[in-house]
Design an enzyme around this catalytic site. Structure first.
Site, PDB file in Angstrom:
ATOM      1  CD  GLU A 176     -13.892 -29.994 -10.789  1.00  0.00           C
ATOM      2  OE1 GLU A 176     -13.883 -28.813 -11.296  1.00  0.00           O
ATOM      3  OE2 GLU A 176     -14.433 -30.242  -9.648  1.00  0.00           O
ATOM      4  CG  ASN A 219     -11.523 -36.059  -8.826  1.00  0.00           C
ATOM      5  OD1 ASN A 219     -11.929 -37.063  -8.568  1.00  0.00           O
ATOM      6  ND2 ASN A 219     -11.248 -34.791  -8.129  1.00  0.00           N
ATOM      7  CG  HIS A 255     -18.728 -32.258  -4.440  1.00  0.00           C
ATOM      8  ND1 HIS A 255     -18.087 -31.984  -3.124  1.00  0.00           N
ATOM      9  CD2 HIS A 255     -17.645 -32.234  -5.232  1.00  0.00           C
ATOM     10  CE1 HIS A 255     -16.672 -31.975  -3.086  1.00  0.00           C
ATOM     11  NE2 HIS A 255     -16.585 -32.071  -4.513  1.00  0.00           N
ATOM     12  CD  GLU A 283     -13.240 -33.191  -5.070  1.00  0.00           C
ATOM     13  OE1 GLU A 283     -13.790 -32.417  -4.851  1.00  0.00           O
ATOM     14  OE2 GLU A 283     -12.075 -33.259  -5.826  1.00  0.00           O
ATOM     15  CG  ASP A 285     -19.476 -32.403   0.024  1.00  0.00           C
ATOM     16  OD1 ASP A 285     -20.025 -32.613  -1.185  1.00  0.00           O
ATOM     17  OD2 ASP A 285     -18.586 -31.343   0.051  1.00  0.00           O
TER      18      ASP A 285
HETATM   19  C1  XIL Z   1     -12.677 -26.543  -3.190  1.00  0.00           C
HETATM   20  C2  XIL Z   1     -11.951 -26.441  -1.959  1.00  0.00           C
HETATM   21  O1  XIL Z   1     -12.504 -27.039  -0.727  1.00  0.00           O
HETATM   22  C3  XIL Z   1     -12.078 -24.694  -1.635  1.00  0.00           C
HETATM   23  O2  XIL Z   1     -11.591 -24.425  -0.267  1.00  0.00           O
HETATM   24  C4  XIL Z   1     -11.674 -23.909  -2.765  1.00  0.00           C
HETATM   25  O3  XIL Z   1     -12.019 -22.543  -2.586  1.00  0.00           O
HETATM   26  C5  XIL Z   1     -12.091 -24.401  -3.991  1.00  0.00           C
HETATM   27  O4  XIL Z   1     -11.777 -25.834  -4.346  1.00  0.00           O
HETATM   28  N1  XIL Z   1     -13.993 -30.049  -6.580  1.00  0.00           N
HETATM   29  C6  XIL Z   1     -12.690 -30.268  -6.391  1.00  0.00           C
HETATM   30  C7  XIL Z   1     -11.824 -29.681  -5.270  1.00  0.00           C
HETATM   31  O5  XIL Z   1     -11.809 -31.034  -7.155  1.00  0.00           O
HETATM   32  O6  XIL Z   1     -10.798 -29.299  -5.586  1.00  0.00           O
HETATM   33  C8  XIL Z   1     -12.706 -28.426  -4.668  1.00  0.00           C
HETATM   34  O7  XIL Z   1     -12.028 -28.049  -3.623  1.00  0.00           O
HETATM   35  C9  XIL Z   1     -14.371 -28.818  -4.549  1.00  0.00           C
HETATM   36  C10 XIL Z   1     -14.633 -29.219  -5.859  1.00  0.00           C
END
Ligand code: XIL
Length: 503
Positions: A176, A219, A255, A283, A285
């Protein structure tokens, strides 16, 4: 197929043109069995298990991953799903800086090791997540004098990547790096290096030195569709490649919100992979307001299947990872108040409509990735060329190999994708392709083969999974070099000691 055999990769990728092959038909039949049962059979035990995400993904030459947290490991239902349905694991939090190096120079690998052990014991690979990120970063790093941040970052990367050397398929090296408007986040790393891409190039080089075989990713989220942030990532990727930085891939976090998957996902993925990079969905969802409506659950099925289809249609998308195992352990409700139901498994770890839609998408064919050897069934159904008397299983006769290359060059770097065809009429088991890198070209990275040395007369050697080239079949590998102006293609190919034709 039973749960017990689900982890065994099927040989070869399903090509789109072979959609109705025996393999795909069998998978489709298995899917019908799952769908007809409402999916419950998948979790009902080995005797009833029809197919899995991992089995279907592997038949496409892809992986299907899942984020697993330490808390999940104590939950038998969660580990059953994570251990049977998926073949790639991302530690949810256990490899982040605040867990790994909570105070300067003191390292804590226990939680990360537990996730790696879980993955290994279920024959699953690991995506390392992550090395450099503004978030989940302990206070001691942000409190350092800026002049000490570079050394601290390099030490952190070197120690963590070395600890996991050989166990990680790919690292999210930098997580990020961008604000939503496409400007760099001005975090401690960015500031310590005086801005720009400098800290990212340094992080990539440091990680590569510690584990040259791990793929290295950047990422981020909100880069999945076209827009300012995606453009910023694209420009960054180009800049890094031009500098010869060891960048292998971009992670599209993905996401999403139901009904809002960007329509430009496929074309945006394509422009990144055209740079010679992989793009993974890291990631996934797809959240909705809770309680979930049946219309939204149906939309989620459509969304998830479409995302998987986009990956399957791009040879350089190696796989999709879902963030968390189920709606019961998803990070979404705790982060986005009022939202949830974002995964393919419900709060009781039962498959949802999205799961069945994704299985169907996986069974529907794919563009084979270059890392997957072509199936023997893809050979033309004609009689094989006559076997030369001098041909043996490992040494084709003269003129019986043919090499083609595709070069993608920019000012001081290029990628080459090499395809070797075995025309000898005899399967080759174990191959070494010797060739010459033009002067001024120096190897940065290679995929689907090991290449040594870094310049001049080099040899590419097969990896374990692509050691055999069937009679009439092909194998592909590639590499990236830096150059000083000479963008000529490699030349003088010799396969297992026998000269090949090229072109
Ligand atoms: C999230 C986890 O799922 C949580 O448990 C934690 O509190 C915060 O991070 N982007 C990412 C992940 O790259 O590492 C994040 O994971 C979600 C967003």
């Amino acid at each position: 197929m039973t749960a017990g055999t689900a982890g065994a990769p099927r040989r070869g990728a399903r090509g789109a043109a072979r959609k109705r092959s025996t393999l795909a038909a069998a998978a489709a039949a298995a899917f019908v069995a799952v769908a007809a049962s409402g999916g419950a059979l998948v979790l009902a035990g080995p005797a009833a298990a029809a197919t899995t995400l991992r089995a279907e993904a592997e038949a496409d030459g892809r992986y299907f991953g899942v984020a697993v947290g330490q808390g999940d490991l104590g939950n038998g239902t969660a580990t059953n799903v994570a251990g049977t349905q998926f073949d790639m694991v991302t530690p949810e939090n256990e490899m982040k800086w605040d867990t790994i190096e909570p105070s300067n120079g003191s390292y804590n690998f226990g939680p990360g090791d537990a996730i790696v052990n879980f993955a290994t014991s279920h024959n699953e690979r690991v995506r390392g997540h992550n090395l450099v990120w503004h978030s989940q970063l302990p206070g001691w790093v942000t409190s350092l004098p800026l002049s000490q941040v570079k050394a601290a970052m390099e030490a952190h990367i070197t120690t963590e990547v070395s600890h996991y050397k050989g166990k990680i398929y790919a690292w999210d090296v930098v997580n990020e790096p961008f604000n939503d408007d496409g400007s760099f986040r001005q975090d401690v790393f960015y500031n310590a290096f005086g801005g720009g891409a400098a800290y990212i190039a340094d992080a990539l080089r440091t990680a590569h030195a510690a584990d040259p075989n791990a793929k290295l990713y950047i990422n981020d989220y909100n880069i999945e569709g076209s827009g300012a942030k995606s453009d910023a990532m694209y420009n960054l990727a180009q800049t890094l490649l031009q500098q010869g930085a060891p960048l292998n891939g971009i992670g599209f976090e993905s996401h999403f919100i139901v009904g809002q998957v960007p329509s430009s996902l496929a074309s945006n993925m394509q422009r990144f992979t055209a740079l010679g990079l992989d793009v993974a969905v890291t990631e996934l969802d797809d959240r909705m307001q809770t309680p979930a409506s049946s219309a939204n659950l149906q939309q989620q099925a459509t969304d998830d299947a479409n995302i998987v289809k986009v990956c399957l249609a791009n040879a350089h998308c190696p796989g999709v990872t879902q963030w968390n195992i189920s709606d019961a352990d998803s990070w979404v409700p705790g982060t986005f108040s009022g939202w949830g139901a974002a995964t393919m498994f419900d709060g009781n770890y039962q498959p949802k409509a999205a799961y069945n839609a994704v299985l169907a998408a996986l069974a529907g064919g794919s563009v084979p990735p270059p890392s997957t050897p072509p199936p023997t069934t893809s050979s033309p159904p004609t009689s094989p060329p006559p076997t030369s008397p001098s041909a043996t299983a490992s040494t084709p006769a003269s003129g019986t190999c043919q090499v083609s290359d595709a070069i993608n060059a920019w000012n001081n770097g290029l990628t080459a994708n090499i395809t070797v065809t075995n025309n000898s009429g005899t399967a080759i088991n174990g191959w070494s392709l010797a060739f010459t890198l033009p002067s001024g070209q120096s190897l940065v990275s290679a995929w689907n083969a090991t290449i040594t040395p870094a310049s001049g007369a080099v040899t590419a050697t097969n990896l374990g999974y692509n050691a055999s080239i069937p009679a009439g079949g092909t194998v592909s590998f590639g590499f990236q070099v830096s150059h000083t102006g000479n963008t000529s293609a490699p030349a003088s190919f010799t396969l297992n000691g026998t000269a090949c034709t090229s072109g």
